[in-house]
Design an enzyme around this catalytic site. Structure first.
Site, mmCIF file in Angstrom:
data_model
loop_
_atom_site.group_PDB
_atom_site.id
_atom_site.type_symbol
_atom_site.label_atom_id
_atom_site.label_comp_id
_atom_site.label_asym_id
_atom_site.label_seq_id
_atom_site.Cartn_x
_atom_site.Cartn_y
_atom_site.Cartn_z
ATOM 1 N N ASP A 13 -1.331 1.740 -1.276
ATOM 2 C CA ASP A 13 -2.462 2.634 -1.547
ATOM 3 C C ASP A 13 -3.545 2.558 -0.470
ATOM 4 O OD1 ASP A 13 -1.124 3.287 -3.917
ATOM 5 O OD2 ASP A 13 -2.055 1.605 -4.955
ATOM 6 N N LYS A 16 -1.863 5.884 3.218
ATOM 7 C CA LYS A 16 -0.766 6.207 4.150
ATOM 8 C C LYS A 16 -0.514 7.703 4.201
ATOM 9 C CE LYS A 16 1.969 3.481 1.730
ATOM 10 N NZ LYS A 16 1.020 2.744 0.874
ATOM 11 N N LYS A 18 -2.374 10.260 3.640
ATOM 12 C CA LYS A 18 -3.366 11.052 4.367
ATOM 13 C C LYS A 18 -3.125 10.971 5.873
ATOM 14 C CE LYS A 18 -7.774 11.305 5.992
ATOM 15 N NZ LYS A 18 -9.183 10.965 6.072
ATOM 16 N N ASN A 38 8.124 4.886 -7.335
ATOM 17 C CA ASN A 38 7.018 3.943 -7.557
ATOM 18 C C ASN A 38 5.845 4.285 -6.629
ATOM 19 O OD1 ASN A 38 8.653 3.223 -5.390
ATOM 20 N ND2 ASN A 38 8.494 1.023 -5.703
ATOM 21 N N THR A 42 -1.196 10.476 -1.987
ATOM 22 C CA THR A 42 -2.109 11.586 -2.233
ATOM 23 C C THR A 42 -2.528 12.259 -0.932
ATOM 24 O OG1 THR A 42 -3.005 10.144 -3.925
ATOM 25 C CG2 THR A 42 -4.196 12.213 -3.534
ATOM 26 N N GLN A 222 4.803 1.731 -0.341
ATOM 27 C CA GLN A 222 4.368 0.346 -0.618
ATOM 28 C C GLN A 222 3.754 -0.241 0.659
ATOM 29 O OE1 GLN A 222 7.887 1.096 -1.923
ATOM 30 N NE2 GLN A 222 6.603 2.082 -3.436
ATOM 31 N N THR A 299 0.748 5.163 -12.165
ATOM 32 C CA THR A 299 0.632 4.568 -13.502
ATOM 33 C C THR A 299 -0.779 4.663 -14.071
ATOM 34 O OG1 THR A 299 0.207 2.414 -12.494
ATOM 35 C CG2 THR A 299 2.490 2.902 -13.053
ATOM 36 N N ARG A 301 -3.135 2.793 -13.504
ATOM 37 C CA ARG A 301 -3.744 1.464 -13.686
ATOM 38 C C ARG A 301 -4.909 1.253 -12.724
ATOM 39 N NH1 ARG A 301 1.277 -2.478 -12.932
ATOM 40 N NH2 ARG A 301 1.842 -0.860 -11.453
ATOM 41 N N ASP A 331 -15.777 5.088 4.429
ATOM 42 C CA ASP A 331 -16.894 5.749 3.739
ATOM 43 C C ASP A 331 -17.167 5.147 2.357
ATOM 44 O OD1 ASP A 331 -14.239 7.040 3.387
ATOM 45 O OD2 ASP A 331 -15.279 8.070 1.760
HETATM 46 P P1 GDP Z 1 -1.003 5.746 -0.204
HETATM 47 O O1 GDP Z 1 -0.159 5.319 -1.356
HETATM 48 O O2 GDP Z 1 -1.143 4.684 0.834
HETATM 49 O O3 GDP Z 1 -0.606 7.063 0.381
HETATM 50 O O4 GDP Z 1 -2.480 5.931 -0.793
HETATM 51 P P2 GDP Z 1 -2.881 6.655 -2.179
HETATM 52 O O5 GDP Z 1 -2.746 8.108 -1.988
HETATM 53 O O6 GDP Z 1 -2.188 6.015 -3.328
HETATM 54 O O7 GDP Z 1 -4.401 6.194 -2.311
HETATM 55 C C1 GDP Z 1 -5.342 6.480 -1.352
HETATM 56 C C2 GDP Z 1 -6.464 7.308 -1.994
HETATM 57 O O8 GDP Z 1 -7.577 7.339 -1.118
HETATM 58 C C3 GDP Z 1 -6.099 8.760 -2.218
HETATM 59 O O9 GDP Z 1 -6.769 9.215 -3.358
HETATM 60 C C4 GDP Z 1 -6.594 9.467 -0.970
HETATM 61 O O10 GDP Z 1 -6.929 10.829 -1.198
HETATM 62 C C5 GDP Z 1 -7.851 8.667 -0.675
HETATM 63 N N1 GDP Z 1 -8.199 8.528 0.750
HETATM 64 C C6 GDP Z 1 -7.379 8.384 1.814
HETATM 65 N N2 GDP Z 1 -8.079 8.162 2.931
HETATM 66 C C7 GDP Z 1 -9.381 8.158 2.567
HETATM 67 C C8 GDP Z 1 -10.629 7.946 3.262
HETATM 68 O O11 GDP Z 1 -10.658 7.693 4.469
HETATM 69 N N3 GDP Z 1 -11.774 8.002 2.506
HETATM 70 C C9 GDP Z 1 -11.751 8.250 1.163
HETATM 71 N N4 GDP Z 1 -12.922 8.280 0.506
HETATM 72 N N5 GDP Z 1 -10.623 8.454 0.479
HETATM 73 C C10 GDP Z 1 -9.459 8.392 1.171
HETATM 74 P P1 IMO Z 2 2.321 3.294 -2.541
HETATM 75 O O1 IMO Z 2 3.459 3.819 -1.694
HETATM 76 C C1 IMO Z 2 0.729 -0.012 -4.897
HETATM 77 C C2 IMO Z 2 3.651 -2.561 -6.953
HETATM 78 C C3 IMO Z 2 3.666 -2.564 -8.464
HETATM 79 C C4 IMO Z 2 4.101 -4.001 -8.707
HETATM 80 C C5 IMO Z 2 5.106 -4.248 -7.597
HETATM 81 C C6 IMO Z 2 6.559 -4.050 -7.992
HETATM 82 O O2 IMO Z 2 1.611 4.343 -3.307
HETATM 83 O O3 IMO Z 2 1.433 2.424 -1.736
HETATM 84 P P2 IMO Z 2 8.037 -1.894 -8.502
HETATM 85 O O4 IMO Z 2 7.872 -0.805 -9.506
HETATM 86 O O5 IMO Z 2 8.050 -1.421 -7.093
HETATM 87 O O6 IMO Z 2 9.191 -2.797 -8.792
HETATM 88 O O7 IMO Z 2 6.709 -2.814 -8.679
HETATM 89 O O8 IMO Z 2 4.784 -3.326 -6.559
HETATM 90 N N1 IMO Z 2 3.788 -1.218 -6.314
HETATM 91 C C7 IMO Z 2 2.794 -0.575 -5.710
HETATM 92 N N2 IMO Z 2 1.480 -0.883 -5.600
HETATM 93 N N3 IMO Z 2 1.209 1.102 -4.302
HETATM 94 C C8 IMO Z 2 2.529 1.405 -4.380
HETATM 95 O O9 IMO Z 2 3.069 2.412 -3.682
HETATM 96 C C9 IMO Z 2 3.372 0.579 -5.146
HETATM 97 N N4 IMO Z 2 4.692 0.605 -5.458
HETATM 98 C C10 IMO Z 2 4.929 -0.504 -6.157
HETATM 99 O O10 IMO Z 2 2.385 -2.306 -8.981
HETATM 100 O O11 IMO Z 2 3.021 -4.880 -8.499
HETATM 101 MG MG MG Z 3 -0.290 5.060 -3.450
#
Ligand code: GDP
Ligand code: IMO
Ligand code: MG
Length: 426
Positions: A13, A16, A18, A38, A42, A222, A299, A301, A331
């Protein structure tokens, strides 16, 4: 021609998707190489927010061929639901290619995931319950079914029936509910029809594209510290998100890769259980979660928040051969008086010179922090380096000095254009 890997450097999270969306503008193929649904990725474009689980984040560009590589485990119901949602929003998924070698997730994998988590009790991993671990376990046990197995429909039906019947015998012995074998066979037979136009020999497809001068982006899900080998085992996912996994999971060779971008959030979050040295609790934690909207995409969470950890980032530089770093969500720290950055670990009064190879040790380390003054101004409108306040540039400098790797992109907001792209020599 260039092949870029985008890899998470923390526990997921990091933003990536973006960064992938930003880089995808100059690529012809975007390839997911591991993990499954999993992942929650976004992408925000104007007023539109897309939450992707399986479809590569490059899908929003019409010139990009999105590819689900051989290293991914594919949940067909999720894949088709995602395709339907995207198409209903005007995003065509016709170009999507799914590797014939990618393994499939079945309903028994999800049931096994839930059983194994409940048996662990207090030491549960906190998985997404998507069946990821059990599907990879079947792959390694050499009993998995692959996307390419759907091509011979009679054989596929027989294989699904056999596997479902075997798993039912185990569920029966545990007193668990049984699967409706015939229903599963019929449903997956229907999915096979839908999958057919997307199936491809993606390994040769990618090599042919490279030979024709295309540039390819390999999208990690991940992150480094969720990696089955390099993460905080057993609190990890069941694949290799690290850059080495990008080769195994796409079929491209190590010498094809020209750039490895590590995505690091300006602070840290983690979902699920496991050690987390810079973890915060209380008011400060609530503030980061609220300002950063730190709730899981998949999820829902609440993510556990903490300060940026440069010991981890230095390790991520090592195991991924990072060429550059994208520092995201800077930011979110706009209104903090003090921003803490962990620069070292202390264990029993001794400074550790490297990230420890033992999760038990990681759980016991004490963080050594460097405190930076906050900037108290919104960064969202910053587009070039000189727009960034001095205090924010100090944080970027610290990251670069500590890791020896340039920060090429700084995230200042969720939207596609909310970033500062810096001139760096990689
Ligand atoms: P990923 O799994 O690594 O692709 O990340 P996620 O999408 O799960 O979570 C990143 C969250 O942060 C998303 O809601 C994005 O829209 C948001 N996001 C990404 N880059 C930035 C940033 O530079 N600033 C802010 N405020 N939000 C961001
Ligand atoms: P993105 O790609 C954050 C975490 C789960 C749990 C562990 C194992 O959005 O960054 P799994 O279901 O993979 O067997 O769960 O890994 N987990 C993540 N945490 N971002 C993810 O994906 C995740 N994918 C799995 O919360 O701790
Ligand atoms: Mg994510």
């Amino acid at each position: 021609m260039p092949v870029t890997v985008v890899v998470g450097t923390q526990w997921g999270d990091e933003g990536k998707a973006k960064v992938i969306d930003l880089l995808a503008a100059n690529h012809s193929h975007v390839v997911r190489y591991q993990g499954g649904h999993n992942a929650g990725h976004t992408v925000v474009v104007g007023s539109q927010r897309y939450a992707l689980q399986l479809v590569p984040s490059g899908v929003l560009y019409s010139q990009v061929t999105p590819v689900i590589g051989n290293g991914v485990v594919v949940d067909l119901p999720t894949l088709f639901a995602e395709i339907d949602t995207l198409q209903s929003r005007g995003v065509s998924c016709e170009r999507l290619r799914v590797s014939t070698l990618a393994h499939l997730i079945f309903p028994w994998h999800q049931q096994q995931d839930a059983i194994s988590e409940s048996l662990r009790g207090d030491s549960r991993i906190g998985t997404t319950l998507k069946g990821i671990g059990p599907a990879y376990a079947d792959k390694v046990k050499r009993i998995g079914l692959r996307a390419g197995d759907t091509r011979d429909r009679e054989r596929f039906r027989t294989l699904v029936k056999e596997r479902a019947t075997q798993e039912n015998a185990v569920f029966a012995s545990l007193g668990e509910p049984l699967l409706d074998v015939d229903e599963v066979v019929e449903r997956y037979d229907g999915f096979a029809t839908r999958l057919a136009p997307h199936l491809a020999d993606t390994v040769n497809l990618l090599h042919d594209a490279l030979a024709n001068g295309s540039s390819i982006l390999l999208e990690g899900a991940q992150a480094t510290f969720l990696d089955i080998d390099h993460g905080t085992y057993p609190f990890v996912t069941s694949s290799n998100p690290t850059a080495g996994g990008a080769c195994a999971g796409s079929g491209l060779g190590p010498r094809d890769i020209t750039r490895v971008v590590g995505i690091a959030k300006a602070y840290t979050t983690r979902v699920g259980s496991g050690p987390f040295p810079t973890e915060l609790h209380g008011e400060l934690a609530d503030r980061i979660v609220e300002v950063g909207h730190e709730f899981g995409t998949v999820t829902g969470r609440r993510r556990r928040p903490g300060w940026l950890d440069l010991v981890m980032l230095r390790h991520a530089v090592r195991v991924n051969s990072l060429t550059d770093i994208a520092l995201t969500k800077l930011d979110v720290l706009d209104d903090f008086d003090t921003i803490r950055v962990c620069v070292g670990y202390r264990l029993d009064g001794r400074i550790l010179d490297a990230y420890p190879d033992d999760a038990e040790v990681l759980a016991r380390v004490e963080c050594v922090y460097e405190d930076l003054a906050g900037w108290h101004q919104p960064l969202r409108a910053c587009r070039k380096e000189s727009d960034l306040p001095t205090q924010a540039r100090r944080l970027i400098d610290l990251v670069e000095r500590s890791t020896g790797v340039p920060v090429s992109i700084v995230g200042v907001g969720p939207e596609r254009d909310d970033c500062v792209v810096r001139e760096v020599t990689r």
